[in-house]
Design a protein around this motif. Structure first.
Motif, mmCIF file in Angstrom:
data_model
loop_
_atom_site.group_PDB
_atom_site.id
_atom_site.type_symbol
_atom_site.label_atom_id
_atom_site.label_comp_id
_atom_site.label_asym_id
_atom_site.label_seq_id
_atom_site.Cartn_x
_atom_site.Cartn_y
_atom_site.Cartn_z
ATOM 1 N N ASN A 32 0.950 -1.218 0.338
ATOM 2 C CA ASN A 32 -0.031 0.327 0.165
ATOM 3 C C ASN A 32 1.087 1.418 0.119
ATOM 4 O O ASN A 32 2.101 1.221 0.648
ATOM 5 C CB ASN A 32 -1.148 -0.136 1.176
ATOM 6 C CG ASN A 32 -1.940 -1.412 1.813
ATOM 7 O OD1 ASN A 32 -2.930 -1.102 0.794
ATOM 8 N ND2 ASN A 32 -1.571 -1.941 1.616
ATOM 9 N N ILE A 33 0.443 2.120 -0.555
ATOM 10 C CA ILE A 33 1.128 3.201 -1.327
ATOM 11 C C ILE A 33 0.414 4.555 -0.908
ATOM 12 O O ILE A 33 -1.045 4.344 -1.513
ATOM 13 C CB ILE A 33 1.952 3.378 -2.542
ATOM 14 C CG1 ILE A 33 3.141 2.253 -2.223
ATOM 15 C CG2 ILE A 33 2.607 5.067 -2.342
ATOM 16 C CD1 ILE A 33 4.089 1.847 -3.941
ATOM 17 N N GLY A 34 0.324 5.699 0.355
ATOM 18 C CA GLY A 34 -0.389 7.262 0.295
ATOM 19 C C GLY A 34 0.584 7.961 0.439
ATOM 20 O O GLY A 34 1.822 7.993 0.655
ATOM 21 N N HIS A 85 1.133 14.904 -8.867
ATOM 22 C CA HIS A 85 2.310 14.689 -9.915
ATOM 23 C C HIS A 85 3.323 13.895 -8.931
ATOM 24 O O HIS A 85 4.203 13.444 -9.855
ATOM 25 C CB HIS A 85 3.236 15.972 -10.449
ATOM 26 C CG HIS A 85 4.279 15.192 -10.701
ATOM 27 N ND1 HIS A 85 4.885 14.887 -11.745
ATOM 28 C CD2 HIS A 85 5.847 15.940 -10.477
ATOM 29 C CE1 HIS A 85 5.920 15.187 -12.249
ATOM 30 N NE2 HIS A 85 6.241 15.736 -11.297
ATOM 31 N N VAL A 86 3.918 14.105 -7.928
ATOM 32 C CA VAL A 86 4.471 13.264 -6.820
ATOM 33 C C VAL A 86 4.315 11.695 -7.342
ATOM 34 O O VAL A 86 4.678 10.826 -7.086
ATOM 35 C CB VAL A 86 5.331 14.269 -5.987
ATOM 36 C CG1 VAL A 86 6.309 13.245 -5.362
ATOM 37 C CG2 VAL A 86 5.767 15.556 -6.282
ATOM 38 N N LEU A 87 2.591 11.703 -6.481
ATOM 39 C CA LEU A 87 2.445 10.358 -6.729
ATOM 40 C C LEU A 87 2.221 9.505 -7.585
ATOM 41 O O LEU A 87 2.672 8.913 -7.810
ATOM 42 C CB LEU A 87 1.130 10.792 -5.380
ATOM 43 C CG LEU A 87 1.201 11.626 -4.515
ATOM 44 C CD1 LEU A 87 -0.966 11.690 -4.125
ATOM 45 C CD2 LEU A 87 1.895 10.656 -3.426
ATOM 46 N N LEU A 146 4.578 6.117 -8.099
ATOM 47 C CA LEU A 146 3.945 4.715 -8.657
ATOM 48 C C LEU A 146 4.530 4.756 -9.957
ATOM 49 O O LEU A 146 4.305 3.176 -10.479
ATOM 50 C CB LEU A 146 2.113 5.324 -8.554
ATOM 51 C CG LEU A 146 2.087 5.390 -6.805
ATOM 52 C CD1 LEU A 146 0.764 6.421 -7.534
ATOM 53 C CD2 LEU A 146 1.224 4.275 -6.246
ATOM 54 N N THR A 147 4.754 5.582 -10.881
ATOM 55 C CA THR A 147 4.888 4.588 -12.177
ATOM 56 C C THR A 147 6.840 4.687 -12.307
ATOM 57 O O THR A 147 6.924 3.291 -13.260
ATOM 58 C CB THR A 147 4.613 6.191 -13.515
ATOM 59 O OG1 THR A 147 3.284 6.225 -12.765
ATOM 60 C CG2 THR A 147 4.684 5.385 -14.848
ATOM 61 N N HIS A 148 7.473 4.752 -11.229
ATOM 62 C CA HIS A 148 8.642 5.132 -12.176
ATOM 63 C C HIS A 148 9.835 4.488 -11.099
ATOM 64 O O HIS A 148 10.782 4.202 -10.819
ATOM 65 C CB HIS A 148 9.313 7.086 -12.451
ATOM 66 C CG HIS A 148 8.689 7.348 -13.068
ATOM 67 N ND1 HIS A 148 9.464 7.115 -14.893
ATOM 68 C CD2 HIS A 148 8.045 8.500 -13.304
ATOM 69 C CE1 HIS A 148 8.819 8.113 -15.564
ATOM 70 N NE2 HIS A 148 7.811 9.213 -14.753
ATOM 71 N N VAL A 149 9.424 4.510 -10.083
ATOM 72 C CA VAL A 149 10.307 3.688 -8.762
ATOM 73 C C VAL A 149 9.428 2.856 -7.724
ATOM 74 O O VAL A 149 9.836 1.662 -8.019
ATOM 75 C CB VAL A 149 10.049 4.618 -7.569
ATOM 76 C CG1 VAL A 149 10.660 3.740 -6.221
ATOM 77 C CG2 VAL A 149 10.345 5.700 -8.101
ATOM 78 N N PRO A 183 6.897 0.366 -9.865
ATOM 79 C CA PRO A 183 7.056 -1.057 -10.237
ATOM 80 C C PRO A 183 8.732 -1.865 -10.033
ATOM 81 O O PRO A 183 9.024 -2.957 -10.282
ATOM 82 C CB PRO A 183 7.298 -1.313 -12.006
ATOM 83 C CG PRO A 183 5.944 0.868 -11.363
ATOM 84 C CD PRO A 183 6.346 0.837 -10.252
ATOM 85 N N GLU A 184 9.271 -0.710 -10.127
ATOM 86 C CA GLU A 184 11.399 -1.264 -10.193
ATOM 87 C C GLU A 184 11.348 -2.412 -8.681
ATOM 88 O O GLU A 184 12.020 -3.028 -9.092
ATOM 89 C CB GLU A 184 12.253 -0.032 -10.855
ATOM 90 C CG GLU A 184 11.703 0.554 -12.110
ATOM 91 C CD GLU A 184 12.238 -0.692 -13.045
ATOM 92 O OE1 GLU A 184 12.765 -1.506 -13.282
ATOM 93 O OE2 GLU A 184 11.047 -0.275 -14.045
ATOM 94 N N LEU A 185 10.823 -1.817 -7.730
ATOM 95 C CA LEU A 185 11.275 -2.220 -6.416
ATOM 96 C C LEU A 185 10.234 -3.401 -6.363
ATOM 97 O O LEU A 185 10.532 -3.880 -5.052
ATOM 98 C CB LEU A 185 10.951 -1.299 -5.824
ATOM 99 C CG LEU A 185 12.513 -0.051 -5.918
ATOM 100 C CD1 LEU A 185 11.866 0.785 -4.622
ATOM 101 C CD2 LEU A 185 13.802 -0.810 -5.284
ATOM 102 N N GLY A 186 9.226 -3.592 -7.035
ATOM 103 C CA GLY A 186 8.178 -4.831 -6.523
ATOM 104 C C GLY A 186 7.115 -4.440 -5.501
ATOM 105 O O GLY A 186 6.693 -5.163 -4.921
ATOM 106 N N TRP A 187 6.844 -2.940 -5.442
ATOM 107 C CA TRP A 187 6.389 -2.178 -4.533
ATOM 108 C C TRP A 187 5.335 -2.443 -5.148
ATOM 109 O O TRP A 187 4.574 -2.378 -6.258
ATOM 110 C CB TRP A 187 6.060 -0.624 -3.836
ATOM 111 C CG TRP A 187 7.615 -0.726 -3.711
ATOM 112 C CD1 TRP A 187 8.228 -1.558 -3.160
ATOM 113 C CD2 TRP A 187 7.729 0.971 -3.387
ATOM 114 N NE1 TRP A 187 9.377 -1.346 -1.963
ATOM 115 C CE2 TRP A 187 9.568 0.173 -2.839
ATOM 116 C CE3 TRP A 187 7.422 1.948 -3.646
ATOM 117 C CZ2 TRP A 187 10.596 0.941 -2.227
ATOM 118 C CZ3 TRP A 187 8.585 3.131 -3.578
ATOM 119 C CH2 TRP A 187 9.593 2.594 -2.566
ATOM 120 N N ARG A 188 3.750 -3.788 -4.460
ATOM 121 C CA ARG A 188 2.761 -3.615 -5.110
ATOM 122 C C ARG A 188 2.367 -4.846 -6.406
ATOM 123 O O ARG A 188 1.332 -4.820 -6.548
ATOM 124 C CB ARG A 188 1.498 -2.498 -5.490
ATOM 125 C CG ARG A 188 1.868 -1.618 -4.067
ATOM 126 C CD ARG A 188 1.384 0.034 -4.918
ATOM 127 N NE ARG A 188 0.131 0.704 -5.095
ATOM 128 C CZ ARG A 188 -0.211 1.038 -5.969
ATOM 129 N NH1 ARG A 188 0.398 1.731 -7.235
ATOM 130 N NH2 ARG A 188 -2.390 1.438 -6.386
#
Length: 346
Positions: free
Chosen positions: A9-11, A330-332, A336-339, A341-346
Motif C-alpha cells: 500500500n502506498i499513500g 504529480h509526485v505521487l 507509482l510510475t517510475h519507482v 514497479p522497479e522495486l516490486g512494491w504493490r
C-alpha cells in the motif's frame, strides 16, 4: 544490502500547512481543508492507496480530522483514509468513538486511524486547555494518552456498558447500551505512532498496528532505516508473543521525490545528497530519516537498500502540500510510475 520489499500500500501523508505568503499555494485554513480533500481524490485517480493527514493543535496545520476524513470519504470510493497521528492527550475517548464510527461508516470501512501521545506541541501543555490534566508524576501526559487510548479501544469493541434509562425518549434494545454509531472492524484498524523500539513492543501488546515515522526518539549510531527495521522486528516479535489472531500492519513514512521534470529539478535537486540527521527532541537524542530525491534509477538503487521499507506493508509519502494539489498528485504519480514497479512494491 538489497532487501526484498513487502510494500503493498502506498499513500500520502500531509501536514496541511497553510501560510498567507505569495510562495504558498495554500493561504488559509479553508484552502488547506479543501485542498486536502482534492488531494485525496487526485491520489485515488493516479492509483495511490491511501490519504493520511497529520494532526497538530494550535498550529496553522490540520487539527480536526473527522470532518476532513468524512468529507474525503464522501468524495472517494477506494483509498484508505487515515491520520498520522491524533494526539490522544487531547481526546475525549467516547466522543472520539462516535466521530470515528460515523467517519468509518461514511467511508464503508476504509478508515485507518493513527493515534499516539503526539509530538512536541505549539503551546505549553496544550491538552490542559482542552480540559485534561496529567498526573503530577507524568507532566508530559504520556500516561494520560494511554489511558484515553485504552478507553477508546474498549468502546470500539462494541460491547454495551451504559445503563439504559427506564423511561427513555425512544425504545432501547435489551441490555447495556454502547456508543453509537458502531463501526464493525474499526478496532482492528487503529495504529499507534511509536517513536521508539520499546513503544513498538507496547503497541503490539495492545493489538494495534504500528505506524513508524521519519524520526525515532532514540539513536544507537546505526542508519535510520536499520534502527527502524529493528523497531519493526521487535514489534512483530512482540505481536507473535501476545498471541493475536490477525496479521498486523506496519507503515513507514518517507520523503521521496523522483526528478522527472524541470520543476522537480528546481525544487529538489539540492536534496539529492540528503543524509540522516541526529538531533534532540524533548530533551533526548533523536534520529531523523533522510529525504530521497533524484532521478528514478538513482532512487530505485537507494530505496532497494532501505530495510525498514522492506519490512513494512504500507509506505506513506510525506508531501509538500503548500506546493498545491496538482504538483503533489504529480509526485505521487511519479513514485507509482517510475519507482514502485522497479522495486516490486504493490
Amino acid at each position: 544490502m538489497v532487501v526484498r520489499s513487502t510494500v503493498k500500500n502506498i499513500g500520502f501523508l500531509s501536514f496541511g500547512h497553510w501560510a498567507d505568503s505569495p510562495h504558498s499555494m495554500v493561504r488559509s485554513a479553508q484552502d488547506s481543508l479543501l485542498q486536502s480533500i482534492e488531494l485525496a481524490v487526485a491520489a485515488e485517480e493516479v492509483g495511490a492507496d491511501g490519504a493520511y493527514y497529520r494532526v497538530h493543535h494550535f498550529a496553522q496545520q490540520l487539527a480536526s480530522p473527522f470532518p476532513l476524513l468524512s468529507a474525503a470519504a464522501a468524495r472517494t470510493n477506494r483509498i484508505e483514509l487515515g491520520t498520522g497521528v491524533i494526539d490522544m492527550r487531547y481526546e475525549n475517548p467516547l466522543y472520539m468513538a462516535e466521530d470515528a464510527g460515523a467517519a468509518d461508516l461514511i467511508s464503508s470501512g476504509r478508515l485507518q486511524l493513527g493515534i499516539s501521545r503526539g509530538s512536541p506541541e505549539q503551546v505549553i501543555d496544550g491538552f490542559r486547555y482542552f480540559g485534561y490534566e496529567p498526573y503530577a508524576s507524568d507532566p508530559a501526559g504520556a500516561e494520560l494518552a494511554r489511558e484515553h487510548t485504552a478507553k477508546f479501544l474498549e468502546v470500539l469493541s462494541g460491547e454495551g456498558f451504559a445503563r439504559p434509562n427506564p423511561r427513555p425518549m425512544f425504545p432501547n434494545p435489551p441490555g447495556l447500551l454502547r456508543v453509537e454509531p458502531y463501526a464493525p472492524g474499526l478496532r482492528d484498524r487503529i495504529w499507534w505512532g511509536a517513536g521508539s523500539r520499546a513503544t513498538a513492543e507496547w503497541t503490539a501488546q495492545q493489538g494495534m498496528n504500528l505506524m513508524s515515522s521519519t524520526l525515532l526518539t532514540e539513536d544507537t549510531g546505526v542508519p535510520f532505516h536499520q534502527l527502524q527495521a529493528e523497531q519493526i522486528q521487535r514489534y512483530r516479535d512482540a505481536w507473535k508473543a501476545a498471541g493475536h489472531s490477525r496479521e498486523p500492519r506496519v507503515s513507514v513514512s518517507r520523503s521521496i521525490f523522483p526528478i522527472v521534470s524541470d520543476l522537480d529539478k528546481q525544487l529538489f535537486w539540492r536534496e539529492r545528497h540528503s543524509t540522516d540527521q541526529v538531533g534532540h527532541l524533548e530533551g533526548g537524542n533523536a534520529r531523523f530519516g533522510k529525504t530521497y530525491a533524484g532521478e528514478p534509477d538513482k532512487l530505485v538503487a537507494e530505496l532497494a537498500e532501505d530495510e525498514a521499507i522492506a519490512a513494512a506493508d504500507t509506505l506513506l509519502l510525506t508531501v509538500p502540500n503548500q506546493l498545491g494539489v496538482d504538483y503533489n498528485a504529480h509526485v505521487l504519480e511519479s513514485v507509482l510510475t517510475h519507482v514502485a514497479p522497479e522495486l516490486g512494491w504493490r
